[in-house]
Scaffold this active site. Structure first.
Site, PDB file in Angstrom:
ATOM      1  CG  ASP A   1     -47.248  32.324 -21.235  1.00 49.81           C
ATOM      2  OD1 ASP A   1     -48.483  32.449 -21.344  1.00 49.81           O
ATOM      3  OD2 ASP A   1     -46.703  31.362 -20.656  1.00 49.81           O
TER       4      ASP A   1
ATOM      5  CG  ASP B   1     -51.151  31.084 -16.205  1.00 49.07           C
ATOM      6  OD1 ASP B   1     -50.916  32.088 -15.496  1.00 49.07           O
ATOM      7  OD2 ASP B   1     -52.292  30.740 -16.526  1.00 49.07           O
TER       8      ASP B   1
ATOM      9  CE1 TYR C   1     -58.067  26.263 -17.980  1.00 46.37           C
ATOM     10  CE2 TYR C   1     -57.974  24.005 -17.179  1.00 46.37           C
ATOM     11  CZ  TYR C   1     -58.084  24.911 -18.222  1.00 46.37           C
ATOM     12  OH  TYR C   1     -58.198  24.458 -19.505  1.00 46.37           O
TER      13      TYR C   1
ATOM     14  CB  SER D   1     -59.424  28.521 -22.360  1.00 45.77           C
ATOM     15  OG  SER D   1     -58.724  27.523 -21.638  1.00 45.77           O
TER      16      SER D   1
ATOM     17  CG  ASP E   1     -44.993  27.832 -20.442  1.00 48.71           C
ATOM     18  OD1 ASP E   1     -45.762  28.665 -20.968  1.00 48.71           O
ATOM     19  OD2 ASP E   1     -45.400  26.927 -19.687  1.00 48.71           O
ATOM     20  CE  LYS E   2     -48.861  25.143 -21.982  1.00 50.11           C
ATOM     21  NZ  LYS E   2     -50.289  25.141 -21.658  1.00 50.11           N
TER      22      LYS E   2
HETATM   23 MG   LIG Z   1     -47.661  29.474 -20.406  1.00 50.22          MG
END
Ligand SMILES: [Mg+2]
Ligand SMILES: [Zn+2]
Length: 201
Positions: free
Chosen positions: A12, A14, A23, A57, A137-138
């Site tokens: 990943d 961010d 963003y 997105s 991280d998600k």
């Molecule tokens: Mg992330």
């Protein structure tokens, strides 16, 4: 069976490789974590392709353009190269079902936890997702790992520390670690069970 398919690390962006600034729409806000270059270099040295898979997105929401996302990745390449590290490829999903830009407003198969980005990378680069690792991280990153049969590592940077406290029903990572450096160490330690040495067949 295609024995030449390689394991890889699907990373990943961010909150995992770079600071999550919401963003990212101004290149000056791009900031690698202090350990990111060393971590990527360690994976490079182990011969593991490193592939970024990222939901962007902000493109569908008109916050950024695809050109900006790609420019961001070229900047990342320069920052990593200065420390002798390399990302092999970047794949991003520009879509969102609630987007305001018509051409990106859709349900797609590439928005994580959908597996479209990994499938595309696997085809392009000859990778074997089932022998690979996903770091994020998600929980949606963990969901992606589950979808493709990879091992899943949640990092506590970005949203990770909060995510750790609210695991989804039935969701579990193979490891929860402080950051990408710890994730890279975990991967290198667990690589033996993925890449067979002569006596393990
Ligand atoms: Mg992330
Ligand atoms: Zn998509």
């Amino acid at each position: 069976m295609t024995p030449t398919k390689r394991p890889a690390v699907f990373l990943d962006r961010d909150g995992t490789l770079i600071e999550d600034v919401g963003y990212l729409d101004v290149i000056e806000r791009l900031a690698l974590f202090p350990w990111s270059v060393d971590s990527i270099r360690a994976l490079n040295r182990a011969g593991l392709p490193v592939v970024i898979v990222t939901n962007q997105s902000g493109v569908a929401r008109r916050y950024v353009t695809e050109a900006f996302v790609e420019a961001t990745h070229r900047t990342l390449d320069r920052l990593l190269a200065a420390g002798g590290a390399r990302v092999d490829a970047y794949y991003y999903c520009p879509h969102h079902p609630d987007g305001t830009v018509a051409e990106y407003r859709r349900h797609c198969d590439c928005r994580k936890p959908g597996r479209g980005l990994v499938d595309r990378a696997a085809r392009d680069l000859g990778l074997d997702p089932e022998r690979s690792f996903v770091v994020g991280d998600k929980w949606l990153d963990i969901g992606l790992a589950r979808a493709v049969g990879a091992r899943a590592i949640l990092v506590r940077t970005g949203s990770g520390a909060v995510e750790e406290r609210r695991p989804p029903a039935g969701g579990a990572a193979d490891a929860v670690v402080d950051n990408l450096a710890a994730a890279a160490s975990w991967i290198l330690l667990n690589l033996q069970s993925t890449v067979c040495n002569p006596q393990c067949s």
